[in-house]
Design a protein around this motif. Structure first.
Motif, PDB file in Angstrom:
ATOM      1  N   ASP A 161      31.427 -41.276  11.829  1.00  0.00           N
ATOM      2  CA  ASP A 161      31.084 -42.232  10.756  1.00  0.00           C
ATOM      3  C   ASP A 161      30.397 -41.543   9.612  1.00  0.00           C
ATOM      4  O   ASP A 161      30.167 -41.728   8.679  1.00  0.00           O
ATOM      5  N   ASN A 162      30.081 -40.261   9.966  1.00  0.00           N
ATOM      6  CA  ASN A 162      29.618 -39.467   8.888  1.00  0.00           C
ATOM      7  C   ASN A 162      29.623 -37.861   8.998  1.00  0.00           C
ATOM      8  O   ASN A 162      30.361 -37.406   9.935  1.00  0.00           O
ATOM      9  N   ILE A 163      29.700 -37.111   7.938  1.00  0.00           N
ATOM     10  CA  ILE A 163      29.783 -35.649   7.791  1.00  0.00           C
ATOM     11  C   ILE A 163      28.386 -35.337   7.271  1.00  0.00           C
ATOM     12  O   ILE A 163      28.106 -35.309   6.243  1.00  0.00           O
ATOM     13  N   LEU A 164      27.793 -34.334   8.093  1.00  0.00           N
ATOM     14  CA  LEU A 164      26.544 -33.833   7.736  1.00  0.00           C
ATOM     15  C   LEU A 164      25.344 -34.567   7.192  1.00  0.00           C
ATOM     16  O   LEU A 164      24.279 -34.524   6.705  1.00  0.00           O
ATOM     17  N   GLY A 165      25.583 -36.030   7.814  1.00  0.00           N
ATOM     18  CA  GLY A 165      24.599 -37.009   7.324  1.00  0.00           C
ATOM     19  C   GLY A 165      24.360 -37.344   5.710  1.00  0.00           C
ATOM     20  O   GLY A 165      23.621 -38.050   5.230  1.00  0.00           O
TER      21      GLY A 165
END
Length: 151
Positions: free
Chosen positions: A136-140
């Motif tokens: 649900d995310n990339i790298l926060g």
């Protein structure tokens, strides 16, 4: 499943990896739902240990003496399925057989590992297709909720 599949090889031991491998990019598939999860995993991690009394006594020379040392230890890569909460909850319930684990590629350094993870996450458009992915995310920094595409 107690192994990782990589190029038709069942990876069960760290000695099966090429020399100089820092970690790998993986795909975990939840078989009942068909949803995938892409992540990265290091083969080793650093452990900070306090020096023994004997090691402290052996130190000579000017300046402040170190009180600890950093050693490398094999990570939990053999039993790892992913860091997403839905995956971890199912693993705690003993549902390992519901997952298939594949290694997509190997990385020689920490920085390359992070780059390759991002590359695969963007390549497979995990944020644009939340119905197919657990990520649900990339790298926060980039989140599914921020990329709800309007038709």
């Amino acid at each position: 499943m107690s192994y990782w599949l990589y190029k038709d090889t069942r990876m069960k031991d760290i000695s099966q990896f090429p020399v100089g491998t820092y970690g790998f990019i993986y795909l975990t598939i939840h078989l009942p739902s068909g949803k995938g999860y892409i992540g990265k995993k290091s083969l080793y991690h650093n452990v900070k240990k306090k020096l023994t009394k004997k090691e402290l006594a052996e130190q000579t020379g000017p300046g402040r003496k170190p009180t600890s040392k950093v050693t490398q230890k094999e990570s939990d890569w053999k039993t790892y399925y992913g860091s997403a909460k839905p995956i971890m909850e199912l693993i705690k319930l003993g549902k390992q057989e519901d997952f298939e684990r594949k290694i997509l590629c190997l990385a020689p350094t920490k920085k390359t590992l992070t780059y390759l993870e991002c590359k695969y996450l963007f390549k497979y458009e995990v944020l644009e297709n939340p119905e197919d992915w657990i990520n649900d995310n990339i790298l926060g920094k980039f989140f599914t909720k921020d990329f709800a595409l309007e038709d």
